[in-house]
Design an enzyme around this catalytic site. Structure first.
Site, PDB file in Angstrom:
ATOM      1  N   GLU A 158      15.893  -2.466  26.829  1.00 52.45           N
ATOM      2  CA  GLU A 158      15.378  -2.568  25.462  1.00 52.45           C
ATOM      3  C   GLU A 158      15.578  -1.278  24.690  1.00 52.45           C
ATOM      4  OE1 GLU A 158      11.277  -3.793  25.442  1.00 52.45           O
ATOM      5  OE2 GLU A 158      11.756  -5.862  25.999  1.00 52.45           O
ATOM      6  N   GLU A 245      14.469 -11.370  29.616  1.00 55.07           N
ATOM      7  CA  GLU A 245      13.021 -11.135  29.768  1.00 55.07           C
ATOM      8  C   GLU A 245      12.285 -11.809  28.612  1.00 55.07           C
ATOM      9  OE1 GLU A 245      11.911  -6.891  30.118  1.00 55.07           O
ATOM     10  OE2 GLU A 245      10.190  -7.334  28.847  1.00 55.07           O
TER      11      GLU A 245
END
Ligand code: MG
Length: 327
Positions: A158, A245
């Site tokens: 991320e 995710e």
């Protein structure tokens, strides 16, 4: 032995063989993966949707980095993919490279043994600052495991609010080049700006390499239609999106499990056959963990040890599970 008994034993043997034949592993069914257009495909050129679980940060929940976890996720949770989240910062790989690497290898080895796909995740929010370490890691992993169809590389979990074209694309290009020297074909998933939400930015300036997908993450109680519209725009524009995710609660990993919003997300992901992994296999005291505090790996088999999200997510995985290769 009378003929009836011989016949019965023969029949039993036949049924047993048929069951064994039907229960091929996901990797036996689908083989080498590739990206075509906006889709992940198997070696038979069919669109394939992977569904599974992500492990928690490797430095904080080491006990779940075990072959037993992978075995249970395959047999009891009917996952076809598992994600190993290599913690980079916060006392992770940067300070303990050997210790953290061993955990990831344990999960990869188990996934190969069990015939599951495995996402090898560089779990970092500042990977552009750790380029050399990331290259060293993926150079090692691709050399050791690049020949196995099981491996999916996720090279930047991320990113924060950084430029796609000026920061992330150059980072991804360097890591892709490193991997491709050892492994010409396995799928590589690339993180996108703003906690891997802005796949639309990648759509406007994609990486011109084969077998690349783009990461999208969501937490169902925080992220709603505005972000679903971004996913739709990307998929309709031909950009392959991979949800490595997602969580059923809020963006912190905690809060309340929002079943209604998670179902709206699943409907979208299933419609476009986007692959997804749930966060996470953990017994941390927070909503997104599927196990209650102080649980063991074996507790993954006991419904009484699962949290609200644990039961909810497992039910979805079981209902979506593939029984035979051709389903
Ligand atoms: Mg390969």
């Amino acid at each position: 032995m009378n003929s009836y008994r011989i016949f019965s034993i023969g029949l039993l043997f036949f049924v047993f063989s048929a069951i064994m034949y039907a229960q091929k592993t996901p990797v036996e069914c689908h083989g080498q993966l590739k990206i075509e257009g906006a889709h992940l495909k198997n070696e038979h050129d069919e669109v394939l949707q992977l569904r599974g679980m992500s492990l928690f940060w490797s430095q904080w929940k080491p006990k779940f980095y075990s072959a037993k976890t992978v075995e249970i996720l395959k047999n009891e949770w009917k996952c076809n993919v598992v994600r190993a989240a290599l913690a980079v910062d916060y006392d992770g790989y940067l300070t303990h490279p050997e210790r953290e690497l061993k955990k990831i290898e344990k999960v990869i080895d188990a996934a190969i043994e069990e015939g599951l796909y495995v996402i090898v995740d560089w779990h970092d929010h500042h990977a552009e600052d750790h380029l050399e370490e990331s290259k060293r890691f993926f150079e090692y992993i691709s050399k050791k495991y690049g020949e196995y169809p099981n491996i999916i590389y996720e090279i930047y979990n991320e990113p924060l609010e950084v430029s796609w074209s000026e920061v992330l694309k150059p980072y991804h290009t360097e890591i892709i080049n490193t991997i491709r020297k050892n492994d010409p074909d396995n799928v590589i998933v690339c993180g996108t700006p703003t906690w891997s939400q802005r796949v639309d930015e990648a759509l406007r300036d994609p990486i011109q390499v084969e077998n690349i997908a783009y990461t999208f993450h969501f937490y169902a109680d925080s992220h709603r239609q505005e972000l679903r519209d971004i996913v739709i725009e990307a998929m309709e524009g031909g950009l392959p999106v991979f949800v490595t995710e997602y969580g059923s609660a809020d963006a912190s990993g905690d809060g309340i499990v929002n079943e209604a919003q998670t179902k709206v997300w699943w409907k979208l992901l299933d419609k476009y056959q986007i692959s997804y992994c749930n966060w996470s296999i953990s017994d941390k005291d927070e909503a997104c963990s599927v196990l209650k505090p102080k649980s063991s790996i074996e507790d993954l088999t006991k419904n009484s040890k699962l949290t609200h999200s644990g039961k909810f997510i497992k039910e979805k995985l079981l209902s979506a599970a593939q029984i035979n290769c051709d389903e």
